[in-house]
Design an enzyme around this catalytic site. Structure first.
Site, PDB file in Angstrom:
ATOM      1  N   GLY A  56       0.813  -1.208   0.000  1.00 17.86           N
ATOM      2  CA  GLY A  56       0.000   0.000   0.000  1.00 17.86           C
ATOM      3  C   GLY A  56       0.846   1.258   0.000  1.00 17.86           C
ATOM      4  CG  ASP A  59      -6.907  11.272   9.632  1.00 16.41           C
ATOM      5  OD1 ASP A  59      -7.983  11.605   9.084  1.00 16.41           O
ATOM      6  OD2 ASP A  59      -5.892  10.959   8.995  1.00 16.41           O
TER       7      ASP A  59
END
Length: 503
Positions: free
Chosen positions: A212, A333
């Site tokens: 990723g 977040d």
């Protein structure tokens, strides 16, 4: 031959001194040898320089000695007349000086002169002269690229087996990560492995494949003594995020089954630049975002995902008082991309680079000096309209709750009942573009007071009804009216018991 080559160079080195000396005020006239001045005993006088030259052509050699007037010394620091010249069929060697009769010398010649020598470079020779340096530079650049590529390949290669010689002796053979973590949690420190152990682990990990990429850098799957780990490699410009995340993960008493298991942090030199590593547990399902894109979930699966997320957030938000206590932490977040799905179908919260800790003794918040901001799509109304009280820690916890309500909406849409489910979508997918600005989100969330749509089919299932009720109570515009993470955890725990689900 060597003497002939040296002679043309000597006047070039002395010209400046020569010209300066002749221009001094009060200097007497310079007497020079002049081969044409037969009436004056082959002598001439000048306020400039003495000159001698030899011109070689294909069939003869011409000598010339004379005076050069000051007015003819142009430019004065390097007169043209004193410079050697080469024309087709002839080569002239010159010498200028500033002492009496200093030009009464014989300049060396190169012998019989050929037309070929004076012709200069032909097109082939000229092309070779130009192409040579260009080819050399290209070859040098290609060699540099090759060396850098090899270093990267060597660093990222996948060897057949790990090199046991890299392990340090103080991590005994046969010790696993679980053993190290268990020793750490039972030793009473609860603040992560010793730095030397972290460095040893990080420097003996073999990277396997990139799994990723993000704004911080990229994530790799790696192996340490046969165990799979995740290695988050930060770019050098994200050093603050790396340091902050490593710092938060090593908070005393933070370790929890629903928070990503931290193993080590280290900075490594890969030969071309410094990499910032953060090593954690590896979860093959990846993020909740990826998982929901690939799979639908059952009612049991939905509850496990939601309850484990709430449990992780409740532990983050909770302050544990005591000698080995834990401060309350807000994530700041929270989103489906920052939550990982474990093999058993539960979640763990990751990416604590923006998290803040609350010191209850001084009532202060250690907001990190970090240029990053939260994800706009998941920002609470008070964050979007800039009305959040940054000095009040509860404000950050309430913003986390709003974001978790959006994550629950993503999960519930993928809950399949009787084969019916919704496609995966991000919150507000039908109201804002794929990468919305703060202003676009503020208009939808704060001005129009819109929230993600809750399908009518959810009313036909008790579990989905409970989930929908929790979402609405997470989305209140007034942050103080929202549920707490602990309250949500208790509600979902009751729901799991009613559904006969074992966590």
């Amino acid at each position: 031959m060597e003497a002939a080559a040296a002679a043309p160079r000597r006047p070039q080195l002395l010209i400046v001194l020569v010209a300066a000396a002749t221009l001094l005020p009060g200097a007497k006239a310079l007497q020079c040898f002049c081969h044409l001045c037969t009436k004056d005993n082959f002598t001439c006088e000048t306020d400039g320089l003495c000159f001698v030259s030899v011109t070689e052509t294909t069939d003869k050699v011409i000598h010339n000695s004379m005076c050069i007037a000051e007015i003819d010394l142009i430019p004065r620091d390097r007169p043209f007349v004193c410079a050697p010249s080469s024309k087709t069929g002839a080569v002239t060697t010159t010498y200028c000086c500033n002492q009496d009769h200093c030009n009464k010398i014989e300049l060396p010649t190169t012998g019989p002169f050929s037309e070929k020598q004076s012709a200069g470079l032909g097109p082939v020779e000229l092309a070779a002269v130009i192409a040579g340096p260009v080819c050399f530079v290209c070859i040098a650049l290609m060699l540099m690229v090759y060396i850098c590529h090899n270093r990267t390949v060597i660093h990222h290669r996948v060897p057949n087996e790990e090199d046991p010689s890299l392990d340090r002796p103080f991590i005994s053979e046969g010790t696993t990560l679980k053993d190290l973590i268990y020793d750490m949690t039972t030793s009473g420190s609860g603040s992560g492995l010793p730095l030397l152990v972290q460095r040893t682990i990080a420097r003996t990990i073999v990277l396997q494949e990139s799994i990723g990429k993000g704004r911080f850098g990229e994530v790799w799957r790696g192996k340490w003594r046969g165990e799979e780990v995740a290695v988050k490699i930060f770019s050098s410009r994200e050093e603050r995020s790396w340091f902050r995340e490593a710092e938060i993960y090593q908070t005393v008493m933070l370790r929890h089954e629903n928070i990503l298991g931290f193993i080590a942090a280290d900075n490594k030199d890969n030969g071309t630049w410094t990499q910032l590593w953060l090593v954690s547990d590896y979860h093959e399902h990846g993020s909740l975002f990826d998982y929901l894109n690939r799979y639908t979930v059952t009612v049991e699966g939905m509850i496990k995902l939601a309850l484990s997320t709430a449990s992780g957030l409740a532990h983050l938000h909770m302050e544990i008082v005591g000698t080995q206590g834990k401060p309350a932490i807000a994530h700041r977040d929270l989103k489906s991309k920052n939550i990982l799905v474990k093999k058993n179908g539960t979640c763990c919260i990751a990416d604590l680079g923006l998290a803040v800790r609350h010191d209850s003794a001084t009532d202060t918040i250690d907001i990190a000096p970090n240029h990053r901001v939260g994800t706009k799509r998941y920002m609470a109304p008070e964050v979007l309209d800039d009305s959040i009280n940054m000095k009040h820690f509860e404000s950050f916890k309430r913003a986390d709750i709003y974001a978790m309500g959006l994550v629950f909406w993503e999960i519930a849409r993928r809950c399949s009942i009787g084969g019916i489910h919704e496609d995966y979508q991000l919150p507000y997918y039908d109201l804002v573009p794929s990468d919305p600005s703060v202003e676009e989100m503020r208009k939808v969330v704060c001005e129009q007071k819109l929230r993600p749509n809750i399908p009518n089919r959810w009313q036909s299932c008790e579990a989905l009804r409970v989930m929908a009720k929790i979402m609405r109570e997470c989305w209140y515009a007034n942050g103080a009216a929202r549920l707490t993470a602990l309250r949500i955890k208790k509600t979902l725990s009751q729901l799991s018991q009613q559904e006969g689900i074992k966590m």
